[in-house]
Design an enzyme around this catalytic site. Sequence first.
Site, mmCIF file in Angstrom:
data_model
loop_
_atom_site.group_PDB
_atom_site.id
_atom_site.type_symbol
_atom_site.label_atom_id
_atom_site.label_comp_id
_atom_site.label_asym_id
_atom_site.label_seq_id
_atom_site.Cartn_x
_atom_site.Cartn_y
_atom_site.Cartn_z
ATOM 1 N N LYS A 116 46.858 -3.845 -0.609
ATOM 2 C CA LYS A 116 47.546 -2.996 -1.581
ATOM 3 C C LYS A 116 47.779 -3.710 -2.916
ATOM 4 O O LYS A 116 47.888 -3.070 -3.953
ATOM 5 C CB LYS A 116 48.898 -2.530 -1.024
ATOM 6 C CG LYS A 116 48.857 -1.875 0.353
ATOM 7 C CD LYS A 116 48.223 -0.512 0.311
ATOM 8 C CE LYS A 116 48.539 0.370 1.518
ATOM 9 N NZ LYS A 116 48.035 -0.100 2.822
HETATM 10 C C1 LIG Z 1 47.421 0.585 3.836
HETATM 11 C C2 LIG Z 1 46.688 -0.200 4.824
HETATM 12 C C3 LIG Z 1 45.582 0.319 5.502
HETATM 13 C C4 LIG Z 1 45.138 1.753 5.321
HETATM 14 O O1 LIG Z 1 44.588 1.989 4.053
HETATM 15 P P1 LIG Z 1 44.439 3.486 3.502
HETATM 16 O O2 LIG Z 1 43.995 3.330 2.102
HETATM 17 O O3 LIG Z 1 45.800 4.100 3.604
HETATM 18 O O4 LIG Z 1 43.459 4.172 4.368
HETATM 19 C C5 LIG Z 1 44.888 -0.508 6.360
HETATM 20 N N1 LIG Z 1 45.277 -1.783 6.572
HETATM 21 C C6 LIG Z 1 46.342 -2.313 5.951
HETATM 22 C C7 LIG Z 1 46.726 -3.720 6.255
HETATM 23 C C8 LIG Z 1 47.072 -1.554 5.052
HETATM 24 O O5 LIG Z 1 48.129 -2.100 4.441
#
Ligand SMILES: *Cc1c(COP(=O)(O)O)cnc(C)c1O
Length: 502
Positions: A116
């Site tokens: 993120k």
């Molecule tokens: C947010 C997240 C995901 C999922 O990603 P999306 O974009 O919501 O599909 C997968 N793995 C981790 C570690 C995340 O923080």
Amino acid sequence: MLYNSTQDKTAVVSAAQAISQGISKDGGLFVPQEIPHYSEADFKSLLQEDYKGRAKKVFSDFLTDFTAEEIDDCVTKAYTAQKFGGDNPAPMTYTSLNGKSLNILELWHGPTCAFKDMALQILPHLLTKSLKKTCDGKDAVILVATSGDTGKAALEGFKDVEHTKIIVFYPVNGVSPMQKHQMNTQEGANVKVCAIEGNFDDAQTGVKKIFTTTEVSDKLEENNMLFSSANSINWGRLLPQIVYYISAYCDMVNDGKIAFGDKINVVVPTGNFGNILASYYASLMGLPVNKFICASNANNVLTDFIKTGVYDKNRQFYTTISPSMDILVSSNLERLLYMICGNDDTVVRDWMTALKTEGKYEVSDDVKAVVTEKFYGGFCDDTRTKATIQKLYAEKNYLCDTHTAVAVNVYEQYVDATGDNTPAVIASTASPYKFSKAVLEAVAPDAELPASEFEIVDKLNALTGVDVPAPLAGLKDKTSRFSDVIKADEMQDYVLGALSIK
Ligand SMILES: *Cc1c(COP(=O)(O)O)cnc(C)c1O
């Protein structure tokens, strides 16, 4: 370039407006009206660029209402070597498992150790510039629903950013101890963190509802504020994610792993469908992707959708060891469906209304055909997730987190089922130390489990020798600032209270 809502084509906005607003008033998501297409020459010139150069190119093609200086400023401030531990914020690691090559795109070297950060380190810069362009003088209130990683990454990105306030809601029993500790110790004068009794979908639904309740937005308006979103419903979250797929391709060419022009597969551990959708956008721009492999945990609503064309969230919700994917409503699927059904806002609105009222919708045969041709959906339960972590560590000394392990496992299933050996980029989305308990249980099933999170971290570190990322190690000595727990239907009141405009 202009953007419009997936649920109302006449709701047309600039990029800056799309980023400021986050979501359209009709409840739809903003999508670009056209998608830039890169020629062979464009890709060749990107091979020569570093990550920041590649990012600037992609941003400037989508954010046509930003000047080159503004984009330069955003990119330069976001992707510093200091914040991402090196010049390439999204490096590749090449390994293998059972004879299958794993090209791992490590997206977790940022300040909160999850992918993120790739978007949330730049979103505050994009947002403050967008606000200046569209509604100078107003303060943006960022409401976040998180299954764990978005919350911390958004808090870290927005802390003490002028003209912004941020409020994060997370499911009280739905995040890992490390995630909770990361959020509750957050510094900054403009931040607030609150747990809700419910799961991620309850938090997300609550936030969406606040966004679209006119009486609330009127109240903000009176007080010179407006809502915005740091969830992947915001275009400013998705756009930065397109960059790293293009960059990974360039790195693989430069590293001699593929030849220029070769096709790749993309494997993404998926929750809200943002990350995998970004790779789909990259392919529409010309990146040669053969198959999008969508990996889910036991919450396998997407696996079923890709197989059957029926999206049905009426099912058991599981709390798993990959909590960032414990999601039954994958918001960004709406953007994919809009594109695939030929930009038909009416049909998308009908499906999304059905999802809201009946928890279910079925797409047309044409749409289903495109989805199943482009995407492969698979899932993996906690037992197999742990076995994958263990195997990869035992065989290759590579320690991955629970989400990445879901992707690796589903990739193995895919290759076994199809024999497709197209080189695959696997998105690695978090540091294993964010989910230390599950990872320790995986690599040392017989080890005694220490009581506290940080003892578990230390034990995993002692056992594997894998470095603990500095931002996580540093949390040990921080004290908790937030402890509120509320019911989902109290969220609106809580927000107004936090903003002192009740
Ligand atoms: C947010 C997240 C995901 C999922 O990603 P999306 O974009 O919501 O599909 C997968 N793995 C981790 C570690 C995340 O923080």
